[in-house]
Design a protein around this motif. Sequence first.
Motif: not given
Lengths: 375, 460
Positions: A252, A259-260, A263-264
């Motif tokens: 997790t 990815n968060t 990446n965000d």
Amino acid sequence: MIHFSKKTSMWVATTVALALGVSSCSKDNSFPLQSSVNQQEKEIIAQYVDHVVVDTYRSLANAALELQSNVEELKTAKTQENVNKACQSWKKARKYWEQSEAFLFGAAADNNIDPHIDTWPLDQTQLSKTLESLSSSNDFKAGDLGENLLGFHALEFVLFENGQPKKVSSITDKHLNYALGVSEDLALHTVKLEASWAGMDNTSPKKQKLLTQAEMEPSRNYGEEMKLAGQVGSPYKTTADAIVEILNGAITIADEVGNTKINDPVESGDVMEVESQFSWNSLTDFVDNIISIENAYLGGVENHRSAEKSLSAYIKAKNPSVDAKILAGITKAKEEIKNIGEPFRSHLTKGNTDKAIEACNELKNALEEAKKLIK
Amino acid sequence: MKTFYFSVLIFSVSLLSCYKSDDYEPILPDISERALSGGATTLYETGAFSFNNPAPNLSGENLKNHLKGDKLFEANFVAAPARLNAGLGVQYNNVSCEACHPKDGRARFPDKINAFSGFFLRISLPGTDAHGAPLPVPGFGDQLQNHALVGYEPEVQFGVRYEPIIIDFSDGSRVTLQKPIYSIPQSYIPIPPQALFSPRIGPPVFGLGLLEAIPEQDILAREDVNDANADGISGKANRVWDVQSQSTKLGRFGWKANAPSVMAQIAGAYHGDMGITSPLFPQEADFGQTNGSATNPAEPEIPQTTLDLVTLYCQTLAVPAARNLHDTQVRRGAALFEEAQCHLCHVPQQRTGTVAGIPEISNQTFYPYTDMLLHDMGEYLADGRPDFLADGNEWKTRPLWGIGLTKNVNGHTHFLHDGRAKSVEEAILFHAGEAKKSQEFYRKLPKKDREALLKFVESL
């Protein structure tokens, strides 16, 4: 529901059993047959609880108490030296918190502690109004505020500016009153984390007193429950379930970092999506998240590891190439995150971040492979 | 002949040694197919991360958009003006979807009733509006918020006390249930004395796309409003106003089935729980209140794309698989579940029709354990507050899938519409009304059978 006599039912049951085959007692459709306790897994779990989770949370609670004490000192003597000292202790507490993010299951989630102390974005509109309404002298109790006004980022806002400790002249008494209330609340919640995994009896008398006075004594001992995996009293029906939980926690956070967290803000191009942006601590946060995975996988925080009681040894025995992939993945993820360049907020392009995101995803995929070896 | 029976006995015992019974040996149902709780969207997870995964059959654009929806579901809102996630309040209950549906699961009953949590009270005046909806209370609307932005007074503070309900089992054992009695010790203006209240707590959000895709005729086929078959169980569909299509539709979501679609439920929650306007609810929930919003935003605080993505997210979460379905005690529990007639409302199997754009949830056979209908649940649960066609005793049958993983995911076992039941057994014992016979059946069971029934429910 129709009941049959013993004799009839025995006949029918025998026929059904013959038709079904012999092994229907404990077989399930898709969950493989497992004995509930595997001794090696049990030892890995105990090592994980004592020397990953509890050691990390103990360090976190100690650092958060030190931070509270340094904010108190700053409030008493408003000097640049004390601002710098408070900033150093913020970074120390922050490090241990980020190094705990591979195990956000359990007390951190069930008691809502994760959002309570680490919510982003900070609600700066309400924070300004809260500061306006504060007295500059009275103690301020922060516990009733919303989570977007509390925790690490509220303190970071008060203590840091543009990646540096704030100039002492720009910190008002109201700021410090606010920071002290938030630091007390932060320390209390981190102490609760430690006690929730170590057990109240295994925390210091000072910490026990803090929790008792705040009526925040833990209702469960998560460490003990995890160590009891496969036995009565544990939510984990098998030791394998607990091992999978450990891996899921690591998967997790590997996913979230790549990815968060990275990446965000790159996707949106909005610097507001960058966490720890007042202290410019973002990349250190991300590396510490990977260290959280490393500690979980290697069986302990640095200097408290046990190679034989590590997940790494266990996975290596099952499939050496998966173990090698995870170890290489940890190293690569840390390196590629550092390669993004400081401060993260100034490097929000795909070119700067692609490799780090890819490395996090590779690590995540390798951990997924390890999970398949357990299940 | 004797020898034959003896050999059969020995053989049978060796084969079926995991089941022992004192009085009789029933045929145990084969329930193995029910492991696929969510059909092809089923995921085999049992730990803390069992509810918040994309359906394993999701791919391509739907997976990509699901992951976008995931982030939006977790987004924390703040007061305007702000560059990121602006628009919270003025009045609100909590700051994100995730805060009321932790890890996409069930909120716990709060230790302190006014702490930030997944709990709130609905409110209305007797009567209905032109669409059959409960009448909002001037100055409060249809939902009470116990938090407000800094500088504003919250609408209310909640209060709670408990009334014990003693439940006796036939074997002499006893359980004391605690029925919460709510109050409003503080409000920014007086609340009309005739106001009606109803408590709510955030339920799990996985599997919603499957429930939404059950063909309407399948749900209506189980309706028996006047109990024509005289089994003591009626079953009534709610008919509710759909703000999206501006028409009356079958109610499917919410504790009283007062929302017609996943999107309507989500937009309603943004609006009522967080004070976030959207294309479906462009006016602030507290607009015009002396402690509320003086103006409405020129543009909705979240766009339609946010509603679309969060809706897709909730429609396409994986459903955790049922577990241990070959266990003899679980199978015995499954038989008792039917014998107690639990299955008449908690209907095990449903099927979906075709869902445009989401083949992953289309044409699935799945096991939610709900009929999607309203039932009179008796005095222990009655709220006395009608909601469209649901009267003050009626609640929608809750799905049972995932219930046995609640402790692993959310760290508690608080069930029913406000978390008043502190275990699966308490939830059963709170059943009355149409479920009274089932509850009585359970109370009369020997302990061993009660344990089997609980083990079955907890396998879901």
